[in-house]
Design a protein around this motif. Structure first.
Motif, short mmCIF file in Angstrom:
data_model
loop_
_atom_site.label_atom_id
_atom_site.label_comp_id
_atom_site.label_asym_id
_atom_site.label_seq_id
_atom_site.Cartn_x
_atom_site.Cartn_y
_atom_site.Cartn_z
N GLU A 1 -2.29 -42.73 -21.21
CA GLU A 1 -3.46 -43.52 -21.61
C GLU A 1 -4.25 -42.81 -22.70
N ALA A 2 -4.38 -41.50 -22.57
CA ALA A 2 -5.10 -40.74 -23.59
C ALA A 2 -4.43 -40.88 -24.95
N THR B 1 -0.47 -37.76 -15.08
CA THR B 1 -1.53 -36.98 -14.43
C THR B 1 -2.87 -37.30 -15.09
N TYR B 2 -3.90 -37.50 -14.27
CA TYR B 2 -5.21 -37.91 -14.77
C TYR B 2 -6.16 -36.72 -14.89
N GLU B 3 -6.99 -36.77 -15.92
CA GLU B 3 -8.03 -35.77 -16.12
C GLU B 3 -9.13 -36.37 -17.00
N VAL B 4 -10.25 -35.68 -17.06
CA VAL B 4 -11.35 -36.15 -17.90
C VAL B 4 -11.02 -35.84 -19.36
N GLU C 1 -0.19 -29.80 -24.20
CA GLU C 1 -0.33 -29.17 -22.89
C GLU C 1 -1.06 -30.06 -21.91
N ASN C 2 -2.01 -30.85 -22.39
CA ASN C 2 -2.84 -31.66 -21.50
C ASN C 2 -3.21 -32.98 -22.16
N HIS D 1 -13.73 -40.24 -20.45
CA HIS D 1 -12.95 -41.18 -19.65
C HIS D 1 -11.99 -40.40 -18.75
N PHE D 2 -11.64 -41.01 -17.63
CA PHE D 2 -10.66 -40.42 -16.71
C PHE D 2 -9.31 -41.06 -17.02
#
Length: 388
Positions: free
Chosen positions: A10-11, A174-177, A137-138, A4-5
């Motif tokens: 959200e994660a 910040t968005y990431e996969v 970190e992410n 998911h992006f």
């Protein structure tokens, strides 16, 4: 496992859904709001079966979670900045009661001046409240910490609340996969919460009572042991996590290019990514530099830090925090680790990112360069002409 992006917020919410909390106490505050908003949507569409309680303040949010945990429910809440400081009274209640609540804190500057952007002064000012403290970190690590946080906090040898910290905006927005596990996989990793440390009619007991000096010392000693034992629980959780999900983590710290490094930057949170890129750039030029990322500030990785930096010529602690009138809180803890190990590695402190101020790659290169000459200094990045 689906991709998911997602933003960091959200994660984390997806990770909490996988953990199946029974009670969510919510009070939105920037930049944490998206977490509880997302969880409210999950409760509304029945993808998460939980009691969602919208309370009137951050103090009430943690008080509500304490009450839920006290009757044996898995509880979650979230906060940021002034909200975390408003909760401070409740932090010690949760820790002293050995209630394994998981809370996400979106790291944000504290007033005054009023500022909504990210630094780590909020959580680092509360290190002594008896909570496990982890720093992501992410976004992927954020989701994974949501799941592992419950495993660690609820471990019978630990039974201690868990604070997962995400850098405000830089990580929360910040968005990431992100790889999101299936619910069935998560259920293999995290079993339903069971504890004897609860109020129930069939076996009445007293919780949150008053004691005199002798018993108070005994309780605080056991609280201390609980956090120390979290170290083994963290490794146990990560081993099981890797077996089920195929993603591995490295315990209390993560190291990068430190084996032969002469100069090492120690930091925590999302800025580690830029430090890692800078290490790669300088390595291409033949410079022996490295990164040590602190993943957990409590329990503190004393032995791991000392073992990593023992052969370095100098280290620099880069942090988004200042203990006014002294130095950065992370720097204090790192120097304590060196002292206990009998090491005399020169160390310098670099304060940056306060109120969300950008830390550039050029400034990180400057830190590595300064380590070749500076010894035991405290410097504010961007304030070179006004150093104390």
């Amino acid at each position: 496992m689906a991709k998911h992006f997602l933003s960091g917020n959200e994660a984390f919410a997806y990770g909490i859904r996988l953990a199946r909390p029974q009670v969510i106490s919510a009070y939105p505050i920037t930049p944490q709001t998206i977490v509880v908003e997302k969880l409210s949507e999950m409760v509304e569409d029945n993808s998460l079966q939980a009691e969602f309680i919208h309370v009137e303040s951050e103090h009430s949010a943690l008080s509500c979670a304490i009450g839920a945990s006290a009757v044996g429910a898995r509880a979650f809440t979230a906060t940021s900045s002034q909200g975390l400081l408003y909760m401070a009274e409740c932090l010690t209640y949760a820790a002293g009661g050995r209630f394994p609540i998981v809370m996400m804190n979106a790291n944000r500057s504290t007033a005054l001046p009023w500022n909504i952007y990210g630094d780590q002064r909020d959580s680092l000012s509360l290190l002594d409240c008896g909570w496990i403290q982890a720093y992501a970190e992410n976004a992927q690590e954020s989701l994974d910490l949501a799941l592992m946080g419950y495993y660690i906090a609820e471990h019978k040898a630990v039974s201690t609340p868990f604070m997962a910290n995400l850098d405000g905006f830089v990580l929360t927005h910040t968005y990431e996969v992100v790889e999101v596990p299936e619910a069935a996989e998560a259920d293999l990793f995290l079993q339903p919460y069971e504890t004897e440390n609860k109020l129930y009619l069939s076996n009445p007991k007293n919780l949150a009572f008053s004691v005199g000096p002798d018993h108070n010392t005994a309780f605080k000693y056991k609280e201390h042991l609980g956090i120390l034992r979290a170290k083994e629980a963290i490794f146990e959780a990560e081993y099981k996590f890797a077996k089920i999900f195929g993603r591995g983590y490295t315990g209390l710290i993560e190291t990068y290019q430190t084996e032969d490094a002469e100069y090492i930057i120690i930091t925590l949170g999302s800025i580690a990514g830029l430090v890692r890129e800078t290490v790669d750039k300088l390595r291409e030029k033949g410079e022996k530099v490295g990164l040590l990322r602190i993943r957990y500030m409590r329990p503190f990785p004393n032995e791991e830090i000392a073992s990593t930096v023992k052969n370095a010529k100098a280290i620099g602690v880069l942090e988004k925090d200042i203990s006014f009138g002294n130095e950065g809180t992370v720097f204090t803890n790192v120097n304590s680790a060196l002292q206990k190990a009998g090491l005399s590695v020169p160390s310098s402190n670099y304060i940056g990112g306060l109120g969300g101020r950008n830390i550039s790659a050029q400034e990180i290169e400057g830190v590595f360069e300064a380590l070749k000459t500076e010894k035991r200094t405290v410097s504010f990045l961007g304030m070179e002409g006004e150093q104390p």
